[in-house]
Design a protein around this motif. Sequence first.
Motif, mmCIF file in Angstrom:
data_model
loop_
_atom_site.group_PDB
_atom_site.id
_atom_site.type_symbol
_atom_site.label_atom_id
_atom_site.label_comp_id
_atom_site.label_asym_id
_atom_site.label_seq_id
_atom_site.Cartn_x
_atom_site.Cartn_y
_atom_site.Cartn_z
ATOM 1 N N GLY A 169 7.485 15.938 -2.179
ATOM 2 C CA GLY A 169 8.117 15.162 -3.235
ATOM 3 C C GLY A 169 9.626 15.046 -3.105
ATOM 4 N N ALA A 170 10.220 15.803 -2.193
ATOM 5 C CA ALA A 170 11.667 15.712 -1.975
ATOM 6 C C ALA A 170 11.991 14.405 -1.261
ATOM 7 N N TRP A 171 13.267 14.056 -1.204
ATOM 8 C CA TRP A 171 13.670 12.778 -0.604
ATOM 9 C C TRP A 171 13.213 12.671 0.841
ATOM 10 N N TYR A 172 13.315 13.763 1.609
ATOM 11 C CA TYR A 172 12.913 13.707 3.011
ATOM 12 C C TYR A 172 11.396 13.627 3.155
ATOM 13 N N GLY A 173 10.672 14.234 2.223
ATOM 14 C CA GLY A 173 9.217 14.124 2.237
ATOM 15 C C GLY A 173 8.759 12.723 1.890
ATOM 16 N N MET A 174 9.422 12.132 0.899
ATOM 17 C CA MET A 174 9.086 10.756 0.508
ATOM 18 C C MET A 174 9.420 9.776 1.635
ATOM 19 N N LEU A 175 10.550 10.009 2.289
ATOM 20 C CA LEU A 175 10.927 9.154 3.413
ATOM 21 C C LEU A 175 9.889 9.248 4.529
ATOM 22 N N PHE A 176 9.447 10.477 4.820
ATOM 23 C CA PHE A 176 8.418 10.634 5.847
ATOM 24 C C PHE A 176 7.108 9.977 5.421
ATOM 25 N N LEU A 177 6.716 10.153 4.160
ATOM 26 C CA LEU A 177 5.471 9.539 3.683
ATOM 27 C C LEU A 177 5.525 8.022 3.754
ATOM 28 N N PHE A 178 6.693 7.456 3.428
ATOM 29 C CA PHE A 178 6.859 6.009 3.534
ATOM 30 C C PHE A 178 6.750 5.561 4.987
ATOM 31 N N ALA A 179 7.443 6.267 5.881
ATOM 32 C CA ALA A 179 7.394 5.927 7.315
ATOM 33 C C ALA A 179 5.981 6.111 7.857
ATOM 34 N N TRP A 180 5.295 7.150 7.405
ATOM 35 C CA TRP A 180 3.939 7.400 7.884
ATOM 36 C C TRP A 180 2.978 6.323 7.384
ATOM 37 N N THR A 181 3.189 5.872 6.155
ATOM 38 C CA THR A 181 2.368 4.781 5.617
ATOM 39 C C THR A 181 2.558 3.515 6.436
ATOM 40 N N TRP A 182 3.832 3.190 6.740
ATOM 41 C CA TRP A 182 4.094 2.000 7.550
ATOM 42 C C TRP A 182 3.504 2.162 8.955
ATOM 43 N N ALA A 183 3.650 3.348 9.548
ATOM 44 C CA ALA A 183 3.112 3.582 10.886
ATOM 45 C C ALA A 183 1.598 3.394 10.892
ATOM 46 N N PHE A 184 0.936 3.890 9.857
ATOM 47 C CA PHE A 184 -0.516 3.731 9.754
ATOM 48 C C PHE A 184 -0.891 2.255 9.644
ATOM 49 N N MET A 237 7.532 -7.132 23.555
ATOM 50 C CA MET A 237 8.079 -5.853 24.013
ATOM 51 C C MET A 237 8.196 -4.882 22.842
ATOM 52 N N ALA A 238 8.707 -5.381 21.736
ATOM 53 C CA ALA A 238 8.908 -4.531 20.558
ATOM 54 C C ALA A 238 7.579 -4.010 20.018
ATOM 55 N N THR A 239 6.554 -4.873 19.962
ATOM 56 C CA THR A 239 5.267 -4.413 19.420
ATOM 57 C C THR A 239 4.608 -3.391 20.332
ATOM 58 N N SER A 240 4.797 -3.525 21.621
ATOM 59 C CA SER A 240 4.242 -2.546 22.549
ATOM 60 C C SER A 240 4.894 -1.178 22.353
ATOM 61 N N ILE A 241 6.212 -1.179 22.241
ATOM 62 C CA ILE A 241 6.936 0.082 22.039
ATOM 63 C C ILE A 241 6.602 0.661 20.666
ATOM 64 N N LEU A 242 6.564 -0.187 19.639
ATOM 65 C CA LEU A 242 6.244 0.281 18.293
ATOM 66 C C LEU A 242 4.837 0.861 18.203
ATOM 67 N N HIS A 243 3.898 0.288 18.940
ATOM 68 C CA HIS A 243 2.531 0.798 18.904
ATOM 69 C C HIS A 243 2.488 2.237 19.425
ATOM 70 N N ARG A 244 3.215 2.497 20.489
ATOM 71 C CA ARG A 244 3.270 3.851 21.029
ATOM 72 C C ARG A 244 4.006 4.790 20.082
ATOM 73 N N ALA A 245 5.131 4.336 19.534
ATOM 74 C CA ALA A 245 5.922 5.175 18.628
ATOM 75 C C ALA A 245 5.152 5.497 17.353
#
Length: 131
Positions: free
Chosen positions: A63-78, A21-29
């Motif tokens: 390069g700001a904290w919120y940009g780095m956080l997004f880049l990290f999340a985007w890397t994991w999402a990819f 269930m979690a992987t299905s939801i995560l794939h969409r997210a």
Amino acid sequence: MATRERPLSPHLQVYRWQIQMATSILHRATGILLSVGALIIAGGLLALMMGPESWNCFTGHAGAWYGMLFLFAWTWAFAYHLCNGIRHVVQDFAIGFSIAAFVRSSWMSVIASLVITALVWAYVLLVGGAA
């Protein structure tokens, strides 16, 4: 008109959470997060095209904290979307349909995405690309 009692659809509280269930939801997210990231990349390319001032503004936000956080999340999402997509391609060839294999491949896609993300960010931080 007579009212007739209709059965209610089961809610998430009825089901026990499982990795499938979690992987299905995560794939969409992660697909949604990747779409947002693609728009940000397009914005970065526009900033690059508009000149040094716009590009410096974009890299300042990245390069700001919120940009780095997004880049990290985007890397994991990819990484997750890639690993889970490979899992789905393998299943398209009718491989891994037993419950044990399905659970194992689900966990493998999650763990592999975390390892890939850690390796990418270790490289970025070691080289100094995110400074």
